[in-house]
Design a protein around this motif. Structure first.
Motif, PDB file in Angstrom:
ATOM      1  N   GLY B 128       0.830  -1.206   0.000  1.00 66.34           N
ATOM      2  CA  GLY B 128       0.000   0.000   0.000  1.00 66.34           C
ATOM      3  C   GLY B 128       0.862   1.251   0.000  1.00 66.34           C
ATOM      4  N   ALA B 129       1.875   1.240   0.835  1.00 63.45           N
ATOM      5  CA  ALA B 129       2.759   2.401   0.920  1.00 63.45           C
ATOM      6  C   ALA B 129       3.453   2.654  -0.409  1.00 63.45           C
ATOM      7  N   THR B 130       3.943   1.579  -1.007  1.00 60.73           N
ATOM      8  CA  THR B 130       4.649   1.717  -2.279  1.00 60.73           C
ATOM      9  C   THR B 130       3.748   2.276  -3.369  1.00 60.73           C
ATOM     10  N   LEU B 131       2.556   1.695  -3.460  1.00 62.53           N
ATOM     11  CA  LEU B 131       1.628   2.144  -4.498  1.00 62.53           C
ATOM     12  C   LEU B 131       1.241   3.605  -4.302  1.00 62.53           C
ATOM     13  N   LEU B 132       1.062   3.981  -3.049  1.00 54.52           N
ATOM     14  CA  LEU B 132       0.695   5.365  -2.772  1.00 54.52           C
ATOM     15  C   LEU B 132       1.835   6.317  -3.153  1.00 54.52           C
ATOM     16  N   THR B 133       3.022   5.954  -2.732  1.00 48.11           N
ATOM     17  CA  THR B 133       4.191   6.778  -3.049  1.00 48.11           C
ATOM     18  C   THR B 133       4.362   6.938  -4.552  1.00 48.11           C
ATOM     19  N   ARG B 134       4.183   5.819  -5.231  1.00 47.98           N
ATOM     20  CA  ARG B 134       4.349   5.828  -6.683  1.00 47.98           C
ATOM     21  C   ARG B 134       3.320   6.767  -7.331  1.00 47.98           C
ATOM     22  N   ALA B 135       2.072   6.646  -6.889  1.00 38.49           N
ATOM     23  CA  ALA B 135       1.012   7.500  -7.443  1.00 38.49           C
ATOM     24  C   ALA B 135       1.299   8.959  -7.112  1.00 38.49           C
ATOM     25  N   HIS B 136       1.823   9.172  -5.952  1.00 34.28           N
ATOM     26  CA  HIS B 136       2.150  10.529  -5.553  1.00 34.28           C
ATOM     27  C   HIS B 136       3.271  11.104  -6.404  1.00 34.28           C
ATOM     28  N   LYS B 137       4.318  10.299  -6.577  1.00 37.30           N
ATOM     29  CA  LYS B 137       5.459  10.748  -7.388  1.00 37.30           C
ATOM     30  C   LYS B 137       5.041  11.027  -8.821  1.00 37.30           C
ATOM     31  N   ALA B 138       4.080  10.233  -9.285  1.00 35.21           N
ATOM     32  CA  ALA B 138       3.596  10.439 -10.657  1.00 35.21           C
ATOM     33  C   ALA B 138       2.655  11.640 -10.726  1.00 35.21           C
ATOM     34  N   GLY B 139       2.487  12.299  -9.582  1.00 34.32           N
ATOM     35  CA  GLY B 139       1.633  13.483  -9.568  1.00 34.32           C
ATOM     36  C   GLY B 139       0.164  13.167  -9.696  1.00 34.32           C
ATOM     37  N   ARG B 140      -0.214  11.980  -9.318  1.00 35.55           N
ATOM     38  CA  ARG B 140      -1.608  11.590  -9.497  1.00 35.55           C
ATOM     39  C   ARG B 140      -2.447  11.698  -8.227  1.00 35.55           C
ATOM     40  N   VAL B 141      -1.801  11.828  -7.099  1.00 32.81           N
ATOM     41  CA  VAL B 141      -2.562  12.088  -5.873  1.00 32.81           C
ATOM     42  C   VAL B 141      -1.849  13.169  -5.073  1.00 32.81           C
ATOM     43  N   ARG B 142      -2.618  13.918  -4.308  1.00 33.98           N
ATOM     44  CA  ARG B 142      -2.031  14.949  -3.464  1.00 33.98           C
ATOM     45  C   ARG B 142      -1.454  14.283  -2.218  1.00 33.98           C
ATOM     46  N   PRO B 143      -0.503  14.948  -1.584  1.00 31.07           N
ATOM     47  CA  PRO B 143       0.208  14.290  -0.477  1.00 31.07           C
ATOM     48  C   PRO B 143      -0.550  14.334   0.837  1.00 31.07           C
ATOM     49  N   ASP B 144      -1.868  14.500   0.786  1.00 33.61           N
ATOM     50  CA  ASP B 144      -2.644  14.581   2.021  1.00 33.61           C
ATOM     51  C   ASP B 144      -2.601  13.292   2.818  1.00 33.61           C
ATOM     52  N   LEU B 145      -2.515  12.203   2.084  1.00 32.40           N
ATOM     53  CA  LEU B 145      -2.495  10.919   2.780  1.00 32.40           C
ATOM     54  C   LEU B 145      -1.084  10.389   2.900  1.00 32.40           C
ATOM     55  N   ALA B 146      -0.803   9.787   4.043  1.00 31.35           N
ATOM     56  CA  ALA B 146       0.497   9.185   4.262  1.00 31.35           C
ATOM     57  C   ALA B 146       0.383   7.670   4.086  1.00 31.35           C
ATOM     58  N   ALA B 147       1.521   7.050   3.966  1.00 31.84           N
ATOM     59  CA  ALA B 147       1.548   5.598   3.782  1.00 31.84           C
ATOM     60  C   ALA B 147       0.822   4.894   4.921  1.00 31.84           C
ATOM     61  N   ALA B 148       0.998   5.429   6.105  1.00 34.37           N
ATOM     62  CA  ALA B 148       0.391   4.795   7.285  1.00 34.37           C
ATOM     63  C   ALA B 148      -1.129   4.878   7.294  1.00 34.37           C
ATOM     64  N   ASP B 149      -1.674   5.681   6.389  1.00 37.40           N
ATOM     65  CA  ASP B 149      -3.133   5.848   6.375  1.00 37.40           C
ATOM     66  C   ASP B 149      -3.844   4.807   5.530  1.00 37.40           C
ATOM     67  N   VAL B 150      -3.125   4.197   4.621  1.00 36.09           N
ATOM     68  CA  VAL B 150      -3.780   3.352   3.627  1.00 36.09           C
ATOM     69  C   VAL B 150      -4.584   2.214   4.249  1.00 36.09           C
ATOM     70  N   VAL B 151      -3.920   1.373   5.012  1.00 38.78           N
ATOM     71  CA  VAL B 151      -4.611   0.210   5.566  1.00 38.78           C
ATOM     72  C   VAL B 151      -5.741   0.608   6.518  1.00 38.78           C
ATOM     73  N   PRO B 152      -5.487   1.504   7.481  1.00 36.89           N
ATOM     74  CA  PRO B 152      -6.598   1.908   8.341  1.00 36.89           C
ATOM     75  C   PRO B 152      -7.793   2.443   7.567  1.00 36.89           C
ATOM     76  N   LEU B 153      -7.561   3.218   6.546  1.00 40.52           N
ATOM     77  CA  LEU B 153      -8.682   3.759   5.784  1.00 40.52           C
ATOM     78  C   LEU B 153      -9.478   2.669   5.095  1.00 40.52           C
ATOM     79  N   MET B 154      -8.768   1.673   4.582  1.00 39.80           N
ATOM     80  CA  MET B 154      -9.484   0.570   3.936  1.00 39.80           C
ATOM     81  C   MET B 154     -10.330  -0.176   4.966  1.00 39.80           C
ATOM     82  N   CYS B 155      -9.776  -0.350   6.149  1.00 45.46           N
ATOM     83  CA  CYS B 155     -10.554  -0.997   7.208  1.00 45.46           C
ATOM     84  C   CYS B 155     -11.761  -0.146   7.564  1.00 45.46           C
TER      85      CYS B 155
END
Lengths: 193, 193
Positions: B128-155
Motif C-alpha cells: 500500500g505504501a509503495t503504491l501510494l508513493t508511486r502514485a504521488h510521485k507520478a503526480g496523481r494524488v495529493r500528499p494529504d495521505l500518508a503511507a500509514a493511512d492506507v490500511v486503516p482507511l481501507m478498514c
DNA sequence: GCGACAAGCGGATTAGTTATCCGGATCGGC
DNA sequence: GCCGATCCGGATAACTAATCCGCTTGTCGC
C-alpha cells in the motif's frame, strides 16, 4: 405514564453504578456487570436489576454524549452556511467517538437496549440527513453521498483513526484529515492545484 | 530449522478443523474452539493443541485470503498507470474484507497470534505504501495521505459499508462509492462539474 | 511383518464468567 | 412506630473457556 421516581437508596445506587461504569469505559476496560457491582460496593443483583445487560449500562453511560451531539447538531442547522454546518456536525460526531469510548459500540449496534438510545440515534441520523440535503440543495456538495451514508461514514472514519497508535489528540487530528479528504471528494468546486 | 511434517492423522484433523472454522466464519458465527471441536467430530484437546486460541484459528482461516491480496498487490505494482494500480489495490482490499468475514478482525488486530499473519500484514502494508508513493510521485494524488493511512482507511471504509443493511453485493457497491469519493478528494486534477 | 517409542487423541475436569432468584433489609407514607 | 411496597445482597445455577494426562495410533528401524 411517567414512571414514579426511584426510591432514594435506589437512585443513589443507580448513580454509583453509572459513575463506576463511566470510569471503566474511560479506562478502556470492557464492562462486566459483576465487576461493576463489586467496584461500586453493591450486590450483583442490584446492578442487574437496574441494567439487565451490559449494553443497557453502556448506553446509559453514552446517553449524555449523544444528547450533547444532538444539541450541537440542532444548533448547526441554524448556521446559514450549509456547507460549514455540515462539516461542523461531522467533525464533532467523529471527534466525540474518539474522545468517548462508549460511543462507537453504541453507534454501531444495529439494535439498542434502551428506547432512549434509539430515539437519540434517530435524531442524529435525521440531523445528518437534513444537513446533507441542505448542503446539497445549496449546491455545495455533489449528490454522490446519500443521507443513509452519513452516520456509517462517520463511524468508519472514527474506526480508521482508532486503528492508529498514538494519543487521542493524534487520532482526532488524523480523523480530521480523513474527513477533510472525504469532503474534498464530494465538494462541487474544484480544488486549487 | 524446518519443523518436520505433521503425522498423517494430525494433518487430516488440522484440515477438518480449518474447514469447519471456515464454514462457521462464512455463516457469521463467532469461533468457539469447543464448538469447532464438536462439529469436526474431534476432542477439544485436539483443537486446542493445533490452535491455542480462537485468534490463531481465525488467522489460519484468513491466511489464504491475505496471500491472495498480497499476490494481487504485487501484480498491481507492475501496472504502468500508478493511479489505476493504487485504485485497483484499494478496491480489492476493501472488497475482500466485505466478502470474507475472517479478514476484518485479523486486519484490525494490533497484535497477531501467528508470525505468518504478521508477515502478510506487513507485506500488505508496504505494498500500500509503495503504491501510494508511486502514485504521488507520478503526480496523481495529493500528499494529504500518508503511507500509514492506507490500511486503516481501507478498514474504516469496509467497516462503514458493513454497517449498512443489505446484501454483500450492496455493501461492495457502497464501499466502492465511499472509496471513489475519498480518492476523488485526494486527486490532483479537478473533477468535472 | 513386528516391536517400540514418539506423536497425537479425547474428553472428564477445573477455572472463569454471566445471570437468576428469593429471604431479608430499608424506605416512605400514614 | 407500623406496614406494605420497594429494593438489596450474594449464594448459586448455567454457561463458556482452557487444561491435563492416561490411552491410542502412526512411523520407523530392524
Amino acid at each position: 405514564m411517567t414512571t414514579r421516581p426511584l426510591r432514594k437508596d435506589a437512585a443513589r445506587n443507580w448513580d454509583r453504578i453509572v459513575s463506576v461504569a463511566r470510569e471503566l469505559v474511560d479506562a478502556g476496560t470492557p464492562l462486566q456487570l459483576n465487576d461493576v457491582a463489586h467496584r461500586a460496593g453493591l450486590g450483583v443483583g442490584t446492578v442487574y436489576r437496574h441494567f439487565p445487560t451490559a449494553e443497557a449500562l453502556l448506553e446509559t453511560v453514552a446517553t449524555p454524549c449523544l444528547e450533547t451531539l444532538v444539541a450541537h447538531g440542532e444548533q448547526a442547522m441554524a448556521d446559514p452556511d450549509a456547507r460549514r454546518a455540515l462539516e461542523d456536525f461531522l467533525f464533532r460526531t467523529v471527534e466525540a467517538q474518539l474522545t468517548d469510548a462508549s460511543l462507537p459500540p453504541v453507534a454501531a449496534a444495529p439494535t439498542d437496549a434502551l428506547p432512549r438510545t434509539t430515539e437519540l440515534k434517530q435524531s442524529l441520523w435525521s440531523i445528518g440527513a437534513t444537513l446533507l440535503t441542505r448542503a446539497h440543495k445549496a449546491g455545495r456538495v455533489r449528490p454522490d453521498l446519500a443521507a443513509a451514508d452519513v452516520v456509517p461514514l462517520m463511524c468508519g472514519i472514527a474506526y480508521a483513526a482508532q486503528l492508529h497508535s498514538g494519543t487521542t489528540a493524534d487520532r482526532v487530528t488524523t480523523a480530521h484529515r480523513y474527513l477533510t479528504a472525504l469532503l474534498e471528494g464530494v465538494r462541487t468546486t474544484a480544488p486549487r492545484p
